[in-house]
Write a protein that holds these residues in place. Structure first.
Motif, mmCIF file in Angstrom:
data_model
loop_
_atom_site.group_PDB
_atom_site.id
_atom_site.type_symbol
_atom_site.label_atom_id
_atom_site.label_comp_id
_atom_site.label_asym_id
_atom_site.label_seq_id
_atom_site.Cartn_x
_atom_site.Cartn_y
_atom_site.Cartn_z
ATOM 1 N N TYR A 6 3.454 -9.335 -3.653
ATOM 2 C CA TYR A 6 2.162 -9.520 -3.716
ATOM 3 C C TYR A 6 1.725 -8.704 -2.420
ATOM 4 O O TYR A 6 1.820 -9.158 -1.508
ATOM 5 C CB TYR A 6 1.679 -11.002 -3.995
ATOM 6 N N CYS A 7 0.526 -7.903 -2.920
ATOM 7 C CA CYS A 7 -0.010 -7.190 -1.563
ATOM 8 C C CYS A 7 -1.597 -6.865 -2.060
ATOM 9 O O CYS A 7 -1.870 -6.183 -2.630
ATOM 10 C CB CYS A 7 0.372 -5.731 -1.651
ATOM 11 N N GLY A 8 -2.226 -7.917 -1.358
ATOM 12 C CA GLY A 8 -3.816 -7.816 -1.671
ATOM 13 C C GLY A 8 -4.528 -7.937 0.046
ATOM 14 O O GLY A 8 -3.719 -7.722 0.942
ATOM 15 N N GLN A 9 -5.559 -8.123 -0.059
ATOM 16 C CA GLN A 9 -6.493 -7.895 1.273
ATOM 17 C C GLN A 9 -6.271 -9.590 2.125
ATOM 18 O O GLN A 9 -6.474 -9.440 3.279
ATOM 19 C CB GLN A 9 -7.875 -8.109 0.875
ATOM 20 N N ALA A 37 -4.157 -11.556 4.056
ATOM 21 C CA ALA A 37 -2.616 -11.520 4.444
ATOM 22 C C ALA A 37 -1.852 -12.745 4.267
ATOM 23 O O ALA A 37 -0.822 -12.650 4.074
ATOM 24 C CB ALA A 37 -2.684 -11.486 6.066
ATOM 25 N N THR A 38 -2.433 -13.984 4.220
ATOM 26 C CA THR A 38 -1.690 -15.150 4.056
ATOM 27 C C THR A 38 -0.803 -15.123 2.801
ATOM 28 O O THR A 38 0.033 -16.003 2.520
ATOM 29 C CB THR A 38 -2.405 -16.409 4.291
ATOM 30 N N LYS A 39 -1.461 -14.470 1.830
ATOM 31 C CA LYS A 39 -0.978 -14.504 0.493
ATOM 32 C C LYS A 39 0.148 -13.433 0.109
ATOM 33 O O LYS A 39 1.118 -13.835 -0.874
ATOM 34 C CB LYS A 39 -1.895 -14.305 -0.839
ATOM 35 N N ALA A 86 6.725 -11.819 4.921
ATOM 36 C CA ALA A 86 5.552 -12.453 4.404
ATOM 37 C C ALA A 86 4.525 -12.500 5.368
ATOM 38 O O ALA A 86 4.555 -12.278 6.503
ATOM 39 C CB ALA A 86 6.090 -14.051 3.890
ATOM 40 N N LYS A 87 3.434 -12.569 4.706
ATOM 41 C CA LYS A 87 2.052 -13.198 5.675
ATOM 42 C C LYS A 87 1.560 -11.849 6.469
ATOM 43 O O LYS A 87 1.293 -12.327 7.515
ATOM 44 C CB LYS A 87 2.110 -14.385 6.050
ATOM 45 N N GLN A 88 1.640 -10.824 6.032
ATOM 46 C CA GLN A 88 1.059 -9.697 6.771
ATOM 47 C C GLN A 88 0.011 -9.085 6.316
ATOM 48 O O GLN A 88 -0.127 -9.121 4.995
ATOM 49 C CB GLN A 88 2.413 -8.751 7.086
ATOM 50 N N GLU A 89 -0.711 -8.141 7.061
ATOM 51 C CA GLU A 89 -1.788 -7.341 6.428
ATOM 52 C C GLU A 89 -1.188 -6.265 5.339
ATOM 53 O O GLU A 89 -0.012 -6.079 5.293
ATOM 54 C CB GLU A 89 -2.567 -6.518 7.526
ATOM 55 N N ILE A 127 2.619 -4.582 4.667
ATOM 56 C CA ILE A 127 3.440 -4.975 3.451
ATOM 57 C C ILE A 127 3.564 -3.604 2.780
ATOM 58 O O ILE A 127 4.976 -3.394 2.265
ATOM 59 C CB ILE A 127 2.756 -5.588 2.337
ATOM 60 N N SER A 128 2.734 -2.670 2.675
ATOM 61 C CA SER A 128 2.954 -1.261 1.850
ATOM 62 C C SER A 128 3.913 -0.484 2.710
ATOM 63 O O SER A 128 4.667 0.110 2.033
ATOM 64 C CB SER A 128 1.460 -0.543 1.985
ATOM 65 N N GLU A 129 3.977 -0.595 3.875
ATOM 66 C CA GLU A 129 5.074 0.153 4.712
ATOM 67 C C GLU A 129 6.459 -0.306 4.623
ATOM 68 O O GLU A 129 7.278 0.242 4.327
ATOM 69 C CB GLU A 129 4.419 -0.074 6.455
ATOM 70 N N LYS A 130 6.379 -1.661 4.586
ATOM 71 C CA LYS A 130 7.940 -2.206 4.039
ATOM 72 C C LYS A 130 8.343 -1.863 2.619
ATOM 73 O O LYS A 130 9.433 -1.680 2.536
ATOM 74 C CB LYS A 130 7.772 -3.782 4.518
ATOM 75 N N LEU A 131 7.368 -2.028 1.901
ATOM 76 C CA LEU A 131 7.742 -1.563 0.304
ATOM 77 C C LEU A 131 8.067 -0.287 0.322
ATOM 78 O O LEU A 131 9.056 0.141 -0.288
ATOM 79 C CB LEU A 131 6.619 -1.825 -0.499
ATOM 80 N N ASP A 132 7.346 0.748 1.259
ATOM 81 C CA ASP A 132 7.824 2.247 1.396
ATOM 82 C C ASP A 132 9.594 2.278 1.563
ATOM 83 O O ASP A 132 10.209 2.841 0.990
ATOM 84 C CB ASP A 132 6.989 2.799 2.201
ATOM 85 N N TYR A 133 9.662 1.517 2.816
ATOM 86 C CA TYR A 133 11.074 1.511 3.165
ATOM 87 C C TYR A 133 12.134 0.967 1.966
ATOM 88 O O TYR A 133 13.125 1.609 2.204
ATOM 89 C CB TYR A 133 11.214 0.560 4.296
ATOM 90 N N LEU A 134 11.607 -0.008 1.358
ATOM 91 C CA LEU A 134 12.638 -0.513 0.503
ATOM 92 C C LEU A 134 12.843 0.588 -0.469
ATOM 93 O O LEU A 134 13.984 0.631 -1.289
ATOM 94 C CB LEU A 134 11.706 -1.703 -0.168
ATOM 95 N N GLY A 135 11.800 1.148 -1.113
ATOM 96 C CA GLY A 135 12.081 2.205 -2.016
ATOM 97 C C GLY A 135 12.871 3.379 -1.513
ATOM 98 O O GLY A 135 13.743 3.788 -2.197
#
Length: 857
Positions: free
Chosen positions: A751-754, A756-758, A805-808, A812-820
């Motif tokens: 989940y990646c929204g505005q 951070a805690t979610k 978890a619980k990041q801006e 989160i997008s940066e980590k997803l880029d690395y996972l891709g």
């Protein structure tokens, strides 16, 4: 469920749009899958945290055990319900098992203590068996009077029943429990805030007449019918003065007049919730339910002299003599470390022999005030440097210490007072904490080459500490005490308990090795050096120092030879009562019996724990979703294919807002993706440096490993092939990416929204075509990379699980880029995992963004 979907799909055949009811069913099924994954993730965190607490190195409270065992049951039940709704199958056997687990946990959590109806009891009616309803101090005093026949002051005990009735009458428990949940272990500000709130409601409470009258009547009956004699109101909490000293943690109010007894009684009750008392209970592992306060109401001794004695040396096992500390007046200044006392050492012969005397300058004393309470007075000049005990008084006190040690069959820590007529009174006795290793008893020689700042202090707790000096002048300084510092102060104080878990050592100008703080330092294993005379002037704030509390020296800077002798605090919780409760409960939560999904034992009948249930449903849930997704794609036109230059057959199921398309298409392109997490993942997967269609370099051993694994393994042990379709189930802020390529699969839930805690990323990778060793190396390669990227990672066999978890959203997008990138980089990589060096070499290639592996062999 599949029959229902199939009937709906037949009705919508040859149509370009998907019927709303088909999509609704799919969304409902997938919502259950998402709930299941969320609860699985929470359970993994709970299990990991409990395992961390079971190391014995972290403080936790009873509320921690209660809340986490309840959360474990709650999330397991959610997983069960979600899977039943996902699969349209019922599993009553699991609900029965879960009910049984919950019942067993509740039995462990139940605490039953002795109950009595009386609010007050006189000392002739008390002994060591009265502990549960009058606390350690009262029970021990009753034992001293009735079974040891030594003198104690007149008085009576106010029982824990009175305490419980006071709480009940004012309806305080709900608010206390609410505040207690806000208490964070080792957080001094949290403790101060919670304490202030609880004590406010406590003092505002009204003591019922049914309690007040028996207390005042007991005073008249057992102390003074004329109401003139003042009393000491002393705490006697459950477990106090027993295995744990609670030295100085609860309130004692001295020289209280008759008309203030009820008010001071409430203040003593309040001290159960002082910051240092709450943190001390957390440290020693006393469950909240076992914390109850009794109070000793004793005739105030008009003391000529008073103090503390130990029936043996507190840490030097080679010195088995009685040690007496004494001051003029009331003994408060001994236990609080305000005045350096006289010290008398006597043998354990009968009669004892006075072996040594050290007389200190005693310029001030605590005295009883005529109007009540205690006042500080200057000691007459001619008495400041003379002994406050005669040799006969010291011998008589030593005899009492020997008698008490023999009766209680343990070394004793004893408070005493001698009145103006020379009569000795025992004020309390409790077990003496003995803590040191014999191998470290010998005095350490002065070390050359290091500047000595202090030499010759009194050792309260032996050991070595190194760190920056931190001067404590106030409670504010204590609240700000940094982890790993050396506490420097003018005198010792039991208040320092709130910093002891952080302190490397304690050094003071003045203080008593028989005082409250010294006892606490030994319980917390904090090296402590008292009576240095000039610590606060010689040692500068922030100066790096080494404290040698074996020989009584403080050195400037780091002394490596001494640091080797540091005693590690280690698993200090393991001998605490609360640790045993958690350990018993964990047996119903942590053990995993279902290890191999391909084993015949991977079945409901072999599930015994929470971990087993979650493992069972987590494993089955992926197959269930793959089945639904495959069926939906093949027959229902719920999904659209993503047209991308990657060796992957990827279909997208949009739950709403995940794709930006005006009409229904059979294929979409990356630019149509509007889902935040999916867009970030695809950015990584499509990174041009990866060259996804280029063949991997072939290691001959790895190639034959893959071939032999498939050709020679028995059918029931062959590596599982997962199929070729992969799915991205998306919304604008959500992604569940299930990638199946040949013999491995990966699942990414994000989940990646505005807010951070979610935000979160859950990732799992499993399988491979090579032998077990090479598959394990690949997951350890993935583990190594993800740990560097900041993920919490766990590896088992050929499976790796990770969470972030619980990041801006940008993070989160940066980590997803690395996972891709990682998903493409690790494809067919098990063939290259021919040695342990491969794990390090390939992980570094990825982290350095050197994705071309053509030169590797």
């Amino acid at each position: 469920m599949l029959k229902r979907l199939k009937s709906l799909f037949k009705k919508s055949e040859n149509k370009h749009s998907v019927k709303p009811e088909i999509m609704n069913i799919f969304r409902k099924k997938y919502a259950n899958f998402k709930v299941l994954l969320e609860s699985n993730s929470e359970l993994l965190k709970i299990i990991s945290d409990i395992e961390e607490k079971l190391s014995g190195e972290h403080i936790f409270s009873m509320s921690y055990i209660q809340s986490n065992s309840a959360r474990a049951i709650f999330h397991t039940a959610k997983m069960l319900k979600s899977f039943e709704d996902l699969s349209d199958r019922k599993y009553p056997v699991f609900m029965e098992l879960l009910d049984s687990i919950q019942t067993n946990i509740k039995k462990i959590l139940e605490y039953k203590s002795a109950k009595i109806s009386e609010y007050v009891l006189s000392y002739p009616h008390l002994n060591k068996d009265s502990l549960d309803f009058v606390g350690g101090k009262n029970a021990n005093l009753g034992e001293v009077k009735n079974n040891v026949n030594l003198p104690i002051p007149k008085g009576f005990a106010i029982t824990t029943t009175a305490f419980e009735e006071f709480i009940k009458a004012n309806d305080l428990m709900d608010e206390i429990q609410k505040q207690r949940m806000e208490l964070i272990p080792n957080d001094l500000e949290s403790a101060a805030s919670v304490s202030e709130n609880i004590q406010k409601i406590f003092m505002a409470g009204h003591l019922p007449k049914s309690i007040e009258e028996p207390i005042l009547n007991a005073y008249e009956q057992y102390i003074d019918k004329d109401k003139k004699i003042k009393v000491a109101m002393r705490s006697s909490a459950i477990l106090e003065d027993g295995e744990y000293s609670f030295a100085g943690q609860y309130l004692s109010v001295l020289n209280v007049p008759y008309d203030k007894i009820i008010e001071e009684y409430k203040r003593v009750l309040c001290s159960l919730f002082s910051p240092r008392a709450m943190l001390y209970r957390l440290h020693i592992g006393i469950p909240f339910e076992e914390a109850a306060m009794s109070v000793a109401c004793l005739e105030m001794v008009d003391a000529k002299s008073s103090g503390v004695m130990y029936s043996r040396h507190p840490f030097n096992l080679l010195e088995n003599n009685v040690i007496i500390n004494a001051v003029w007046g009331v003994g408060t200044y001994v236990v609080d470390g305000v005045v350096t006392p006289d010290t008398y050492i006597l043998s354990k012969d009968l009669p004892p022999v006075l072996l040594d005397v050290k007389i200190s300058k005693k310029s001030k004393q605590a005295k009883t005030d005529y109007n009540g309470y205690i006042a500080e007075e200057q000691v007459e000049l001619e008495k400041q440097n003379i002994p406050c005990l005669t040799e006969q008084e010291a011998i008589k006190l030593a005899e009492y210490a020997i008698i008490l040690e023999k009766h209680f069959q343990s070394h004793q820590d004893i408070e005493w007072a001698i009145d103006q007529n020379g009569n000795i009174n025992i004020l309390q006795t409790r077990p003496l904490k003995i803590s040191v290793e014999k191998s470290k008893l010998l005095s350490i020689k002065h070390l050359e080459g290091y500047k000595t700042l202090l030499n010759g202090g009194s050792i309260a707790c032996p050991g070595v500490g190194f760190g920056p000096a931190y001067h404590v002048h106030s409670e504010k300084d204590l609240l700000a005490f940094p982890d790993g510092a050396i506490l420097i102060a003018a005198h010792s104080s039991p208040q320092y308990v709130i910093a002891m878990q952080k302190a490397q050592a304690i050094v003071t100008n003045a203080g008593s090795v028989t005082g409250h703080m010294a006892s606490l330092a030994r319980e917390f294993n904090v090296p402590s050096l008292l009576n240095t005379g000039s610590a606060t002037t010689v040692i500068k704030q922030g100066e790096m120092i080494t404290v040698d509390a074996y020989s009584g020296r403080v050195y400037l800077g780091k002394v490596p030879e001494l640091l080797e002798m540091r005693i590690q605090k280690g698993s200090f919780m393991k001998n605490k009562p609360i640790y045993q409760i958690l350990k018993k409960i964990s047996q119903y939560i942590i053990p995993l019996n279902l290890v191999d999904p391909k084993s015949p034992k991977f079945s409901p009948s072999n599930c015994k724990t929470v971990h087993d249930i979650m493992r069972f449903f987590h494993e089955l849930s992926y197959m269930e979703v793959f089945q639904i997704s495959d069926f939906s794609t093949d027959y229902g036109k719920v999904s659209v294919k993503l047209n991308i230059p990657l060796p992957i057959d990827l279909y997208i199921i949009d739950l709403g807002g995940g794709l930006n398309i005006s009409d229904r298409k059979s294929k979409v392109k990356p630019e149509h993706i509007s889902s935040n997490p999916f867009k970030a993942l695809m950015t990584g997967m499509l990174n041009k440096k990866l060259k996804p269609f280029e063949p991997r370099p072939i290691n001959i051993g790895g190639f034959f490993s893959v071939m032999s694994q498939q050709m020679l393994s028995p059918p029931n042990l062959a590596v599982e092939r997962f199929g070729d379709k992969s799915y991205a189930i998306v919304s604008d802020k959500y992604l569940n990416f299930s990638s199946r390529v040949g013999y491995h699969y990966s699942v990414l839930d994000s989940y990646c929204g505005q807010t951070a805690t979610k935000n979160y990323i859950n990732f799992q990778f499993k399988g491979g075509a090579a032998d077990e060793l090479r598959r394990n190396r690949r997951v350890r390669l993935i583990e190594k990379i993800l740990e560097v990227l900041g993920f919490l990672v766990e590896t088992q066999g050929d499976r790796v699980t990770a969470r972030f978890a619980k990041q801006e959203p940008d993070t989160i997008s940066e980590k997803l880029d690395y996972l891709g990138r990682l998903l493409i980089f690790t494809r067919q990589l098990d063939m290259l995992m021919h040695s342990e060096n491969s794990v390090t070499q390939l992980s570094q290639c990825f982290l350095d963004e050197h994705y071309d592996l053509s030169n590797l062999k």
